[in-house]
Structure formats: C-alpha cells, structure tokens
Motif scaffolding. Structure first.
Motif, PDB file in Angstrom:
ATOM      1  N   PRO A  12       0.829  -1.213   0.000  1.00 46.37           N
ATOM      2  CA  PRO A  12       0.000   0.000   0.000  1.00 46.37           C
ATOM      3  C   PRO A  12       0.861   1.261   0.000  1.00 46.37           C
ATOM      4  N   GLU A  13       0.475   2.229  -0.801  1.00 49.54           N
ATOM      5  CA  GLU A  13       1.198   3.490  -0.813  1.00 49.54           C
ATOM      6  C   GLU A  13       1.175   4.136   0.563  1.00 49.54           C
ATOM      7  N   ALA A  14       0.074   3.930   1.303  1.00 45.85           N
ATOM      8  CA  ALA A  14      -0.026   4.488   2.655  1.00 45.85           C
ATOM      9  C   ALA A  14       1.047   3.914   3.574  1.00 45.85           C
ATOM     10  N   ALA A  15       1.371   2.627   3.392  1.00 45.06           N
ATOM     11  CA  ALA A  15       2.408   2.007   4.216  1.00 45.06           C
ATOM     12  C   ALA A  15       3.780   2.577   3.886  1.00 45.06           C
ATOM     13  N   LEU A  16       4.034   2.838   2.606  1.00 47.31           N
ATOM     14  CA  LEU A  16       5.306   3.440   2.205  1.00 47.31           C
ATOM     15  C   LEU A  16       5.438   4.852   2.764  1.00 47.31           C
ATOM     16  N   GLU A  17       4.369   5.636   2.647  1.00 51.19           N
ATOM     17  CA  GLU A  17       4.409   7.006   3.147  1.00 51.19           C
ATOM     18  C   GLU A  17       4.571   7.033   4.667  1.00 51.19           C
ATOM     19  N   LYS A  18       3.917   6.094   5.345  1.00 43.43           N
ATOM     20  CA  LYS A  18       4.037   6.017   6.806  1.00 43.43           C
ATOM     21  C   LYS A  18       5.469   5.725   7.219  1.00 43.43           C
ATOM     22  N   ALA A  19       6.132   4.812   6.487  1.00 46.94           N
ATOM     23  CA  ALA A  19       7.521   4.472   6.793  1.00 46.94           C
ATOM     24  C   ALA A  19       8.434   5.673   6.545  1.00 46.94           C
ATOM     25  N   ARG A  20       8.203   6.381   5.433  1.00 45.76           N
ATOM     26  CA  ARG A  20       9.018   7.560   5.138  1.00 45.76           C
ATOM     27  C   ARG A  20       8.831   8.632   6.215  1.00 45.76           C
ATOM     28  N   ALA A  21       7.577   8.859   6.607  1.00 44.20           N
ATOM     29  CA  ALA A  21       7.285   9.882   7.616  1.00 44.20           C
ATOM     30  C   ALA A  21       7.878   9.521   8.965  1.00 44.20           C
ATOM     31  N   ALA A  22       7.806   8.232   9.327  1.00 44.46           N
ATOM     32  CA  ALA A  22       8.343   7.790  10.612  1.00 44.46           C
ATOM     33  C   ALA A  22       9.851   7.992  10.671  1.00 44.46           C
ATOM     34  N   GLU A  23      10.538   7.680   9.570  1.00 41.81           N
ATOM     35  CA  GLU A  23      11.991   7.863   9.543  1.00 41.81           C
ATOM     36  C   GLU A  23      12.345   9.343   9.563  1.00 41.81           C
ATOM     37  N   ALA A  24      11.584  10.168   8.854  1.00 39.19           N
ATOM     38  CA  ALA A  24      11.841  11.608   8.865  1.00 39.19           C
ATOM     39  C   ALA A  24      11.646  12.175  10.264  1.00 39.19           C
ATOM     40  N   ALA A  25      10.603  11.729  10.964  1.00 36.64           N
ATOM     41  CA  ALA A  25      10.345  12.199  12.326  1.00 36.64           C
ATOM     42  C   ALA A  25      11.452  11.746  13.267  1.00 36.64           C
ATOM     43  N   ARG A  26      11.925  10.509  13.078  1.00 32.82           N
ATOM     44  CA  ARG A  26      12.998  10.004  13.934  1.00 32.82           C
ATOM     45  C   ARG A  26      14.273  10.817  13.742  1.00 32.82           C
ATOM     46  N   ARG A  27      14.582  11.153  12.492  1.00 34.12           N
ATOM     47  CA  ARG A  27      15.782  11.935  12.218  1.00 34.12           C
ATOM     48  C   ARG A  27      15.660  13.358  12.767  1.00 34.12           C
ATOM     49  N   GLU A  28      14.465  13.928  12.645  1.00 32.52           N
ATOM     50  CA  GLU A  28      14.247  15.280  13.162  1.00 32.52           C
ATOM     51  C   GLU A  28      14.407  15.304  14.681  1.00 32.52           C
ATOM     52  N   LYS A  29      13.879  14.287  15.335  1.00 31.98           N
ATOM     53  CA  LYS A  29      13.988  14.195  16.796  1.00 31.98           C
ATOM     54  C   LYS A  29      15.439  14.020  17.217  1.00 31.98           C
ATOM     55  N   ALA A  30      16.176  13.176  16.473  1.00 34.65           N
ATOM     56  CA  ALA A  30      17.591  12.951  16.791  1.00 34.65           C
ATOM     57  C   ALA A  30      18.398  14.223  16.600  1.00 34.65           C
ATOM     58  N   ALA A  31      18.090  14.954  15.518  1.00 33.40           N
ATOM     59  CA  ALA A  31      18.805  16.208  15.264  1.00 33.40           C
ATOM     60  C   ALA A  31      18.517  17.221  16.362  1.00 33.40           C
ATOM     61  N   GLY A  32      17.260  17.274  16.823  1.00 30.73           N
ATOM     62  CA  GLY A  32      16.904  18.187  17.901  1.00 30.73           C
ATOM     63  C   GLY A  32      17.617  17.843  19.191  1.00 30.73           C
ATOM     64  N   SER A  33      17.752  16.555  19.466  1.00 32.44           N
ATOM     65  CA  SER A  33      18.445  16.114  20.680  1.00 32.44           C
ATOM     66  C   SER A  33      19.912  16.492  20.639  1.00 32.44           C
TER      67      SER A  33
END
Length: 245
Positions: free
Chosen positions: A215-236
């Motif tokens: 599902p395209e929704a599953a791909l987008e969810k994975a991309r968004a989750a990784e982007a959020a994880r990287r943003e959180k790591a950068a903020g830390s």
C-alpha cells in the motif's frame, strides 16, 4: 563482464600471495550463484526475465578459470538448460538462498575468497524495525531481492512474502567474513545501487512496490516515521550541543 572477471582474477592472485605458506588449510575459492528468471505471474505480473539464467551459466563456466572449483560453487537458478556439474541447480527460493549463505559461512575459512552473485528483480518495502539495520535508512524503506517464491505484501506482518531483505543479506555476509574470508557481493537487480542497465530504447523490467501490492499508505508512513525520527535525533543533538555545564 570482462572487467569483473579480470578484477576477480587479481583478487584470487592477491589472496594466494598474501596467505602464509605455514597456513594449515589452503585457501579456497567459493561461490553462490543465484539467478531468478521465470517469476510467478500472480506475484509480479508479466515481468519475467531472460538475463539471470544466462548470466549464471556464464559465471559458472568462467569461475573454474579463476580458481573456483565446481564443487565449491552453489547454483540456485531456474531455466538453465544444463545443470551445474556435480551439484545440480536448485530452485532459487528464499529458504534455499539463506541456507546456501549459511553453508558458505560454515565452510569458509581464513584466506578464502567468496563470491555471492544475485541476479533477478529487486524492489523496496517499508522498514518495520530500524534496529535491524546497521546503516540508517534515510527514506524509511528497505531494499529487497525477489526469490522465485516471492509473494505479495502481507499486512499482518508488514512485509512482502518470502522477500530477501537487505539486512538479512548483510548479516549473512558478516558471518562469512567472520571466518576470515574475503567476500564480494555482486547484485544485478533494481535498487541494488545507483546504476541501471536501461538506456535509449531499452525497457527496464522493474517491479515497483505497487505490483507487490504494498500500500502506498504504508510506504508514506515508513518515510514519515523515519523523517520524524531523524528530526527528533537532530533536535536532541542540538540541545546537547547548546547545553551549558
């Protein structure tokens, strides 16, 4: 393929020169040749291949001239007109590929040269667990190689059925290297790197995630989750760098 074989020849020569004469066991050349051509239409549609079975046959014929004996070569390929002498060609299923990689890890030793050659379709699927990857996946997706028994996306497990995932191949190669062997991995498939065989009027027979019913929704969810994880790591890291003692 000439340049690849020439380079392999130099590697074999280097291994022979560098291994001390006092070594207990003589270094061996070993290989796993995987070629998947006649993919099931119910899984990938009309995207069968001709190249893999031809490539595996050429590789098998050439390897003895580079010091890899037929008995040290595992062949997993469909559509071959002639089976590998002494071994026979097995079906390139997920289980067979993983078992062959395990066999290489068991039999390899210090100074051995091991070639792992995979030819077939490749695609991507959502990354479920980032901890399985030694290298971060910037897009939240993981690369997969498609064995002959590939199936569609399974929502219940969040993966493509019977896919060989990049981190699985990585662990298998690490296990072979841990025995002191030198390992070369050659992957002729989409998403194996930044190169493509298609140019001009050629048609690339690639398997997009949609064909595997991801599902395209599953791909987008994975991309968004990784982007959020990287943003959180950068903020830390930013807060830690700005903190005062």
């Amino acid at each position: 393929m000439t340049s690849l074989f020439a380079l392999l020849s130099r590697v074999f020569f280097a291994v022979a020169v560098l291994v001390p004469a006092a070594a207990v066991a003589e270094p061996q050349g070993r290989a796993l040749l995987v070629g998947v051509s006649d993919y099931p239409r119910e899984a990938v549609g009309d995207l069968q291949l001709t190249g893999p079975k031809n490539d595996v046959a050429l590789m098998f014929d050439t390897l003895p001239r580079l010091g890899v004996r037929p008995e040290n070569t595992i062949v997993l390929a469909d559509g071959l007109e002639q089976t590998a002498a002494g071994r026979g060609a097995g079906r390139p299923t997920r289980a067979a590929i993983l078992a062959a990689l395990g066999e290489l890890a068991t039999k390899s030793g210090p100074g051995d040269f091991v070639l792992v050659y995979l030819s077939g379709h490749g695609s991507q699927q959502p990354m479920v667990d980032a901890s399985r990857h030694e290298v971060a996946k910037a897009d939240g997706l993981e690369e997969i190689f498609l064995p002959i028994d590939i199936g569609p996306w399974e929502d219940a497990v969040g993966a493509v059925k019977n896919a060989l995932v990049d981190h699985e191949l990585g662990r298998a190669v690490t296990a072979i290297r841990a025995k002191g062997a030198r390992v070369w991995v050659v992957i002729d498939a989409c998403h194996s790197g930044t190169m493509t065989r298609a140019s001009g009027g050629d048609v690339a027979k690639q398997v997009p995630p949609s064909v595997l019913r991801i599902p395209e929704a599953a791909l987008e969810k994975a991309r968004a989750a990784e982007a959020a994880r990287r943003e959180k790591a950068a903020g830390s890291r930013g807060r830690a760098g700005g903190a005062r003692p």
